[in-house]
Motif scaffolding. Structure first.
Motif, PDB file in Angstrom:
ATOM      1  N   GLN A 135     -36.554  30.778  26.602  1.00  0.00           N
ATOM      2  CA  GLN A 135     -35.558  29.829  27.092  1.00  0.00           C
ATOM      3  C   GLN A 135     -36.252  28.513  27.441  1.00  0.00           C
ATOM      4  N   VAL A 136     -35.754  27.435  26.836  1.00  0.00           N
ATOM      5  CA  VAL A 136     -36.343  26.123  27.110  1.00  0.00           C
ATOM      6  C   VAL A 136     -35.846  25.622  28.459  1.00  0.00           C
ATOM      7  N   GLN A 137     -36.777  25.142  29.265  1.00  0.00           N
ATOM      8  CA  GLN A 137     -36.435  24.529  30.546  1.00  0.00           C
ATOM      9  C   GLN A 137     -37.186  23.215  30.677  1.00  0.00           C
ATOM     10  N   LEU A 138     -36.508  22.254  31.286  1.00  0.00           N
ATOM     11  CA  LEU A 138     -37.091  20.937  31.534  1.00  0.00           C
ATOM     12  C   LEU A 138     -36.988  20.626  33.020  1.00  0.00           C
ATOM     13  N   VAL A 139     -38.078  20.150  33.583  1.00  0.00           N
ATOM     14  CA  VAL A 139     -38.077  19.809  35.006  1.00  0.00           C
ATOM     15  C   VAL A 139     -38.604  18.384  35.155  1.00  0.00           C
ATOM     16  N   GLU A 140     -37.727  17.506  35.642  1.00  0.00           N
ATOM     17  CA  GLU A 140     -38.125  16.115  35.872  1.00  0.00           C
ATOM     18  C   GLU A 140     -38.668  15.959  37.286  1.00  0.00           C
ATOM     19  N   SER A 141     -39.542  14.996  37.443  1.00  0.00           N
ATOM     20  CA  SER A 141     -40.072  14.652  38.760  1.00  0.00           C
ATOM     21  C   SER A 141     -40.575  13.218  38.724  1.00  0.00           C
ATOM     22  N   GLY A 142     -40.862  12.684  39.907  1.00  0.00           N
ATOM     23  CA  GLY A 142     -41.455  11.357  39.988  1.00  0.00           C
ATOM     24  C   GLY A 142     -40.513  10.248  40.431  1.00  0.00           C
ATOM     25  N   GLY A 143     -39.241  10.577  40.592  1.00  0.00           N
ATOM     26  CA  GLY A 143     -38.304   9.564  41.047  1.00  0.00           C
ATOM     27  C   GLY A 143     -38.536   9.199  42.503  1.00  0.00           C
ATOM     28  N   GLY A 144     -37.826   8.159  42.939  1.00  0.00           N
ATOM     29  CA  GLY A 144     -37.963   7.742  44.324  1.00  0.00           C
ATOM     30  C   GLY A 144     -37.402   6.355  44.541  1.00  0.00           C
ATOM     31  N   LEU A 145     -37.718   5.805  45.706  1.00  0.00           N
ATOM     32  CA  LEU A 145     -37.290   4.454  46.084  1.00  0.00           C
ATOM     33  C   LEU A 145     -38.466   3.501  45.891  1.00  0.00           C
ATOM     34  N   VAL A 146     -38.213   2.409  45.196  1.00  0.00           N
ATOM     35  CA  VAL A 146     -39.262   1.430  44.929  1.00  0.00           C
ATOM     36  C   VAL A 146     -38.662   0.033  45.025  1.00  0.00           C
ATOM     37  N   GLN A 147     -39.499  -0.923  45.412  1.00  0.00           N
ATOM     38  CA  GLN A 147     -39.031  -2.302  45.506  1.00  0.00           C
ATOM     39  C   GLN A 147     -38.969  -2.945  44.123  1.00  0.00           C
ATOM     40  N   PRO A 148     -38.141  -3.958  43.956  1.00  0.00           N
ATOM     41  CA  PRO A 148     -38.124  -4.688  42.684  1.00  0.00           C
ATOM     42  C   PRO A 148     -39.514  -5.199  42.331  1.00  0.00           C
ATOM     43  N   GLY A 149     -39.859  -5.063  41.049  1.00  0.00           N
ATOM     44  CA  GLY A 149     -41.187  -5.418  40.588  1.00  0.00           C
ATOM     45  C   GLY A 149     -42.180  -4.281  40.666  1.00  0.00           C
ATOM     46  N   GLY A 150     -41.811  -3.196  41.294  1.00  0.00           N
ATOM     47  CA  GLY A 150     -42.695  -2.051  41.446  1.00  0.00           C
ATOM     48  C   GLY A 150     -42.704  -1.159  40.219  1.00  0.00           C
ATOM     49  N   TYR A 151     -43.341  -0.003  40.372  1.00  0.00           N
ATOM     50  CA  TYR A 151     -43.465   0.906  39.241  1.00  0.00           C
ATOM     51  C   TYR A 151     -43.314   2.345  39.707  1.00  0.00           C
ATOM     52  N   LEU A 152     -42.932   3.187  38.758  1.00  0.00           N
ATOM     53  CA  LEU A 152     -42.861   4.630  38.944  1.00  0.00           C
ATOM     54  C   LEU A 152     -43.250   5.293  37.628  1.00  0.00           C
ATOM     55  N   ARG A 153     -43.732   6.517  37.717  1.00  0.00           N
ATOM     56  CA  ARG A 153     -43.953   7.320  36.522  1.00  0.00           C
ATOM     57  C   ARG A 153     -43.173   8.614  36.652  1.00  0.00           C
ATOM     58  N   LEU A 154     -42.232   8.800  35.742  1.00  0.00           N
ATOM     59  CA  LEU A 154     -41.449  10.039  35.706  1.00  0.00           C
ATOM     60  C   LEU A 154     -42.137  11.042  34.788  1.00  0.00           C
ATOM     61  N   SER A 155     -42.002  12.307  35.158  1.00  0.00           N
ATOM     62  CA  SER A 155     -42.551  13.391  34.344  1.00  0.00           C
ATOM     63  C   SER A 155     -41.439  14.334  33.923  1.00  0.00           C
ATOM     64  N   CYS A 156     -41.566  14.878  32.738  1.00  0.00           N
ATOM     65  CA  CYS A 156     -40.652  15.896  32.232  1.00  0.00           C
ATOM     66  C   CYS A 156     -41.512  17.055  31.745  1.00  0.00           C
ATOM     67  N   ALA A 157     -41.592  18.087  32.559  1.00  0.00           N
ATOM     68  CA  ALA A 157     -42.404  19.259  32.221  1.00  0.00           C
ATOM     69  C   ALA A 157     -41.540  20.266  31.477  1.00  0.00           C
ATOM     70  N   ALA A 158     -41.979  20.633  30.276  1.00  0.00           N
ATOM     71  CA  ALA A 158     -41.209  21.544  29.438  1.00  0.00           C
ATOM     72  C   ALA A 158     -41.835  22.926  29.414  1.00  0.00           C
ATOM     73  N   SER A 159     -40.988  23.935  29.376  1.00  0.00           N
ATOM     74  CA  SER A 159     -41.435  25.306  29.182  1.00  0.00           C
ATOM     75  C   SER A 159     -40.507  25.974  28.186  1.00  0.00           C
ATOM     76  N   GLY A 160     -40.994  27.054  27.585  1.00  0.00           N
ATOM     77  CA  GLY A 160     -40.190  27.758  26.592  1.00  0.00           C
ATOM     78  C   GLY A 160     -40.501  27.362  25.164  1.00  0.00           C
TER      79      GLY A 160
END
Length: 118
Positions: A1-26
């Motif tokens: 069974q394929v599963q996807l789990v996202e992470s890395g979101g949050g609150l950031v100021q304009p001009g800032g940065y984030l890195r989202l992850s999508c970990a896959a299994s299956g």
């Protein structure tokens, strides 16, 4: 069974940065043909395709609204796809979802909230 789990979101100021992850299994990145897409959905708006990456070619594509600011990449060893988001704007605020198309089926993660605000 394929599963996807996202992470890395949050609150950031304009001009800032984030890195989202999508970990896959299956399924194993190095052994399958697949396309992984990042979508986002802001309140009151339709879901929007942000970026995609294909396998095995590694070709990428981006929405015009994020070109030059966002970068999608993958780590086969970790079975994970990333979305590096730089120069974030308030209009990037949304829930970000990871989607995998593999074995003729679509699979979705649960989403991760990104809020860009001062």
């Amino acid at each position: 069974q394929v599963q996807l789990v996202e992470s890395g979101g949050g609150l950031v100021q304009p001009g800032g940065y984030l890195r989202l992850s999508c970990a896959a299994s299956g399924f194993t990145f190095s052994r399958y043909i697949y396309t992984i897409r990042w979508y986002r959905q802001a309140p009151g708006k339709e879901r929007e395709l942000v970026a995609l990456i294909t396998s095995p070619s590694g070709n990428t594509n981006y929405a015009d609204s994020v070109k030059g600011r966002f970068t999608i990449s993958r780590d086969n060893a970790k079975n994970t796809v990333y979305l590096q988001m730089n120069s974030l704007k308030p209009e990037d605020t949304a829930i970000y979802y990871c989607n995998a198309y593999v074995n003729w089926n679509h699979y979705w993660g649960q989403g991760t909230q990104v809020t860009v605000s001062s």
